[in-house]
Write a protein that holds these residues in place. Sequence first.
Motif, PDB file in Angstrom:
ATOM      1  N   THR A  61      -5.208  10.256  -1.921  1.00 39.78           N
ATOM      2  CA  THR A  61      -6.481  10.965  -1.978  1.00 39.78           C
ATOM      3  C   THR A  61      -7.160  10.674  -3.318  1.00 39.78           C
ATOM      4  N   GLU A  62      -8.445  10.956  -3.395  1.00 40.88           N
ATOM      5  CA  GLU A  62      -9.144  10.805  -4.667  1.00 40.88           C
ATOM      6  C   GLU A  62      -8.537  11.707  -5.734  1.00 40.88           C
ATOM      7  N   GLU A  63      -8.023  12.839  -5.320  1.00 48.29           N
ATOM      8  CA  GLU A  63      -7.385  13.751  -6.278  1.00 48.29           C
ATOM      9  C   GLU A  63      -6.164  13.098  -6.917  1.00 48.29           C
ATOM     10  N   ASP A  64      -5.396  12.329  -6.123  1.00 48.33           N
ATOM     11  CA  ASP A  64      -4.252  11.607  -6.678  1.00 48.33           C
ATOM     12  C   ASP A  64      -4.719  10.642  -7.762  1.00 48.33           C
ATOM     13  N   ILE A  65      -5.810   9.948  -7.498  1.00 49.03           N
ATOM     14  CA  ILE A  65      -6.333   8.983  -8.465  1.00 49.03           C
ATOM     15  C   ILE A  65      -6.852   9.701  -9.697  1.00 49.03           C
ATOM     16  N   ASP A  66      -7.573  10.779  -9.498  1.00 50.74           N
ATOM     17  CA  ASP A  66      -8.126  11.522 -10.631  1.00 50.74           C
ATOM     18  C   ASP A  66      -7.024  12.065 -11.531  1.00 50.74           C
ATOM     19  N   THR A  67      -5.907  12.495 -10.937  1.00 47.91           N
ATOM     20  CA  THR A  67      -4.792  13.009 -11.747  1.00 47.91           C
ATOM     21  C   THR A  67      -4.287  11.940 -12.695  1.00 47.91           C
ATOM     22  N   ALA A  68      -4.119  10.720 -12.200  1.00 45.68           N
ATOM     23  CA  ALA A  68      -3.632   9.629 -13.046  1.00 45.68           C
ATOM     24  C   ALA A  68      -4.657   9.242 -14.094  1.00 45.68           C
ATOM     25  N   VAL A  69      -5.920   9.157 -13.714  1.00 47.90           N
ATOM     26  CA  VAL A  69      -6.966   8.773 -14.677  1.00 47.90           C
ATOM     27  C   VAL A  69      -7.098   9.833 -15.759  1.00 47.90           C
ATOM     28  N   ARG A  70      -6.966  11.090 -15.388  1.00 48.10           N
ATOM     29  CA  ARG A  70      -7.055  12.165 -16.380  1.00 48.10           C
ATOM     30  C   ARG A  70      -5.957  12.007 -17.444  1.00 48.10           C
ATOM     31  N   ARG A  71      -4.764  11.634 -17.026  1.00 45.31           N
ATOM     32  CA  ARG A  71      -3.672  11.438 -17.994  1.00 45.31           C
ATOM     33  C   ARG A  71      -3.980  10.262 -18.922  1.00 45.31           C
ATOM     34  N   GLN A  72      -4.539   9.196 -18.368  1.00 46.00           N
ATOM     35  CA  GLN A  72      -4.914   8.069 -19.218  1.00 46.00           C
ATOM     36  C   GLN A  72      -5.975   8.475 -20.228  1.00 46.00           C
ATOM     37  N   LEU A  73      -6.986   9.170 -19.760  1.00 43.13           N
ATOM     38  CA  LEU A  73      -8.074   9.571 -20.659  1.00 43.13           C
ATOM     39  C   LEU A  73      -7.568  10.531 -21.734  1.00 43.13           C
ATOM     40  N   GLU A 131       0.832  -1.201   0.000  1.00 40.04           N
ATOM     41  CA  GLU A 131       0.000   0.000   0.000  1.00 40.04           C
ATOM     42  C   GLU A 131       0.867   1.251   0.000  1.00 40.04           C
ATOM     43  N   GLU A 132       1.918   1.242   0.831  1.00 34.51           N
ATOM     44  CA  GLU A 132       2.854   2.373   0.829  1.00 34.51           C
ATOM     45  C   GLU A 132       3.500   2.543  -0.542  1.00 34.51           C
ATOM     46  N   ALA A 133       3.954   1.428  -1.118  1.00 33.46           N
ATOM     47  CA  ALA A 133       4.658   1.479  -2.395  1.00 33.46           C
ATOM     48  C   ALA A 133       3.754   1.976  -3.510  1.00 33.46           C
ATOM     49  N   THR A 134       2.538   1.455  -3.560  1.00 41.41           N
ATOM     50  CA  THR A 134       1.614   1.856  -4.612  1.00 41.41           C
ATOM     51  C   THR A 134       1.271   3.330  -4.495  1.00 41.41           C
ATOM     52  N   ALA A 135       1.049   3.787  -3.277  1.00 45.93           N
ATOM     53  CA  ALA A 135       0.744   5.205  -3.071  1.00 45.93           C
ATOM     54  C   ALA A 135       1.917   6.083  -3.477  1.00 45.93           C
ATOM     55  N   GLY A 167      -5.144   6.558   4.262  1.00 48.55           N
ATOM     56  CA  GLY A 167      -4.831   7.974   4.126  1.00 48.55           C
ATOM     57  C   GLY A 167      -3.549   8.258   3.383  1.00 48.55           C
ATOM     58  N   LEU A 168      -3.019   7.246   2.671  1.00 51.62           N
ATOM     59  CA  LEU A 168      -1.787   7.439   1.912  1.00 51.62           C
ATOM     60  C   LEU A 168      -2.045   8.066   0.546  1.00 51.62           C
ATOM     61  N   THR A 203      -5.320  -7.443  -7.527  1.00 51.05           N
ATOM     62  CA  THR A 203      -4.280  -7.146  -6.533  1.00 51.05           C
ATOM     63  C   THR A 203      -3.950  -5.663  -6.515  1.00 51.05           C
ATOM     64  N   VAL A 204      -3.765  -5.075  -7.683  1.00 52.16           N
ATOM     65  CA  VAL A 204      -3.460  -3.648  -7.750  1.00 52.16           C
ATOM     66  C   VAL A 204      -4.627  -2.825  -7.209  1.00 52.16           C
ATOM     67  N   VAL A 205      -5.832  -3.187  -7.587  1.00 45.09           N
ATOM     68  CA  VAL A 205      -7.010  -2.461  -7.102  1.00 45.09           C
ATOM     69  C   VAL A 205      -7.092  -2.526  -5.580  1.00 45.09           C
ATOM     70  N   ALA A 206      -6.831  -3.705  -5.014  1.00 46.59           N
ATOM     71  CA  ALA A 206      -6.885  -3.839  -3.555  1.00 46.59           C
ATOM     72  C   ALA A 206      -5.821  -2.975  -2.884  1.00 46.59           C
ATOM     73  N   ARG A 207      -4.648  -2.895  -3.491  1.00 48.97           N
ATOM     74  CA  ARG A 207      -3.588  -2.076  -2.901  1.00 48.97           C
ATOM     75  C   ARG A 207      -3.955  -0.604  -2.933  1.00 48.97           C
ATOM     76  N   ILE A 208      -4.538  -0.156  -4.037  1.00 41.01           N
ATOM     77  CA  ILE A 208      -4.930   1.258  -4.128  1.00 41.01           C
ATOM     78  C   ILE A 208      -6.022   1.569  -3.115  1.00 41.01           C
ATOM     79  N   LYS A 209      -6.999   0.677  -2.988  1.00 39.24           N
ATOM     80  CA  LYS A 209      -8.064   0.911  -2.009  1.00 39.24           C
ATOM     81  C   LYS A 209      -7.500   0.897  -0.599  1.00 39.24           C
ATOM     82  N   GLY A 210      -6.545   0.001  -0.334  1.00 44.67           N
ATOM     83  CA  GLY A 210      -5.916  -0.018   0.977  1.00 44.67           C
ATOM     84  C   GLY A 210      -5.168   1.266   1.276  1.00 44.67           C
ATOM     85  N   ALA A 211      -4.477   1.799   0.257  1.00 46.57           N
ATOM     86  CA  ALA A 211      -3.758   3.062   0.437  1.00 46.57           C
ATOM     87  C   ALA A 211      -4.723   4.206   0.706  1.00 46.57           C
TER      88      ALA A 211
END
Length: 948
Positions: free
Chosen positions: A299-311, A261-265, A296-297, A284-292
Amino acid sequence: MTAPTPPTPPFRDPDLPFAERIDDLLSRLTLDERIGFLHQFGPAVERLGVAAFRTGQEALHGVAWMGPATVFPQAVGLGATWNEDLVRRVGEAVSREARAMRAHDERVGLNVWSPTVNLLRHPLWGRNEEGYSEDPRLTSAIATAYTRGLRGDHPVYWRTAPVLKHWLAHNNETRRDTTSSSVRPRVLHEYDLRAFRGAVEAGTVAGVMPAYNLVNGRPNHVSPYLREHLRAWTDEELLVCSDAGAPSNLVDSEHYFDTHEEATAAALRAGVDSFTDHGTDSSTVVARIKGALDQGLLTEEDIDTAVRRQLSVRFRLGEFDPGRDPYAGERAFDTPEHRALAQEAAEQAVVLLKNDGLLPLAPEGRIAVVGLLADECKLDWYSGSLIHRSTPLEGLYERFGADRVDFAEGVDRVLLRTSAGAFLHVPPAPDAPETTRRREEGALDPALLPGRTDLPPLTTAPEGTELALVDWGNGVLTLRAPDGRYLSVADDGCLRASADQPGGWVVQETFRLEPHGDGQLLRHLGTGHPVRVTPDGVRAAEGEPEVFELVVTERGEDAVARAAAAADVVVVVAGNDPHINGRETEDRTTLRLPAQQERLLCAARTANPRTVLTLVSAYPYAVDAADLPAVLWTAHGGQAAGTALARVLAGDVSPAGRLPQTWYADDAGLPELLDYDVIGGRQTYLYFEGAPLFPFGHGLSYAAFTYGELTADVTESGVRAAFEVTNAGAVAADEVAQLYGRAVNASVPRPRRELLGHRRVTLAPGESTRLLFDLPLSAFAFWDVAAGRWRVGPGAYELLAGASSEDVRLSTTVTLEGEPGAPRPVVEHGLDTADFDEQSGTEIVDRTKESGDAVTPLGGKDGELLYRRCDLGAGVREVSVEVSGTGTVEVALEGGPLLASLSPEAPTGDPYAYVTLTEPVDGTPGGVRDLRLRVRGALRVARVGFTA
């Protein structure tokens, strides 16, 4: 009454800017859907009509791993063309085929993980074949051309979305997921970053892939350089895709973090947007991200930043605008134009290393074609399946006629006798004719062909089967049945003659003979097991091994000598198999040709001095060319390799390839594989002071070229240089004119010469052309560690024009006003220890897990650091050091007294728990002085401070 049509959501409106459409789509996705997008295999969102998407499609020199496709020369061969226009056209053809293949197979992706722009710093690197050059400017130019072709020229939509590999400073396969590349700031900026920057600034790439290794003690997948450098070069959204399994390595092999979880975050916050891990299973990756997230490792903003780049990439690929996508109807696949381009690229990649007049071959007389690669068209790990196939032998048959060409492969013919007196026997294959037909048509893909279990296993018999044995070096053998099938081991452990070529991630076609008593064991390298004879057939399995006697029925050099003696000229084709002894996961151990191939070459030139050595390889070799009248090199040239080589040998095409890296004379000239300091280690043509076997940029021609009228004028923005090239020969030919520069009286170590520009031009006999180079001032800059920025030093700069880095025909000197260097203001700002001028016995490590550098002695022993021109003002009264660990730091004036010796009272324990130590200084002389740090023990030193 008809229900009203629901309004079109903004993300489906092609008239809106991409940014607005991405924001709209992002707002419609649930958190779980957004998290799902972060795995390489992003699922479909059916309620919104959003298709599944995966990052990653290999396309290094053709669409790879997806079956038949046009196969172009290896990347190092494309680099040897020194021709950006050609490489752009190759990239365009590859992207057209990717689009055409996707129309029939949705597994074919449009986010292509190509090209590899890691610099060919060390020729023993196992992935040498994947890079373009040891020179950062040439690599950048070729990479920009290839990605421009992959991207397409539409202002809005992309044909494919290229991702550059592998960020950063990656040149070793040995322990590649745990080794750290120590990269000083000058090497970082002047060498490694420069290779990536050009294509990013040109707007031709969609992103990068971090490498497995660490840089300065920190894994590339959590590198601050992604933010500090990569994303600072462009305003475009860049997609960062992890390498396969690398996110898990952060915990499993590198032990950099305690939990996944630390590493993925940390990776996500550093800028990794797509996680290539656990294959197609995203759970496995999804579980690690949800665990992070839960911890509190993240935020949703961190996830949105990555998804925005993919889109952003998906929108640019036209996924949401099929009606406007200009590439949606692309169907260009295996066209006559692509076939011709594959041949043109293969011809332009051939480098003539030496020629004493034997080439081109005479139009009459007998030709002997010999060697282990004479009738081979080898593929590598990143190849597609061959649709067409041309070996050197086939090319010479086609060009000169089969009645003029004799062939001797030069393999050793052997029998393997068991301790019971029987011999290994290869049963006939029921489908042998079909296998042979498919092989001839190029329908088999050795890189993807699974181990077959439908063929009968090997047995023993009184007569036995004569096998072709090839020793590829380091005792690694392949064994081949008379019908061309390689002995291989499938999942059931049985030996079968079942492979068309060696290949696969784990090569199951390689063996080693090991002395054992009065005989030899045959060990299968893929499993590590010895070969045994069992009632159910011959197997590679644990247990009592069989002891074999090797019976040689014919030595390969004898067959070669007979063919050579009967010929007017001999063409020896030597080189490597791209799956053996030097490939991904495996570095080479030597520059020498395998001993078996050296014996074949010796046999040929002893029998016939009129011998041409043709090296077909992914790497440079150290060969004795003194008594050879002609030597050529080409990378594995794809589907048209044989035809191209024959046309060059015949003189239909004048060779004009140029070496994209230095060929060293022997292993003694090589730096350590893990020494990434090209400046301090005097590496590559930029700094190497020895005598190379063949220099960077070298390549001969069947024509002669003269150079004249070099001029150079300093302009407001840089230097304008020009010179004339004339074809003084009797045939039309290409010349690769090269322009180098050198700082004459540099204040810091600078390259002996560095490439500033080049042109590949075609000239008819007697034709001349004047080449113009507009060089910005930045071309003459270096990274000033004292100031932490680029600087052009004032003074004289020599310009050198010629046919290689050592074949200089013209020179002139310009004087640049530049900017004088200032002393280091150490009293005001202190010293960051990684900003040294010289070092010995140290390496750079991570100051913290997030950012910054520190320095530590290698192996916890003694190291020294030198900092030049430090301004001590009127003198200092106190020295401080920021350290962690245990040991001693000594601060001294160069050639003068010791100022301070500081040691932590107790080990800090945590390597990132720094303490600041201070010591008063009495009577320190002021002024501008050189300072030396001596560091002893398991100590990290981050900063040194001085108080006036």
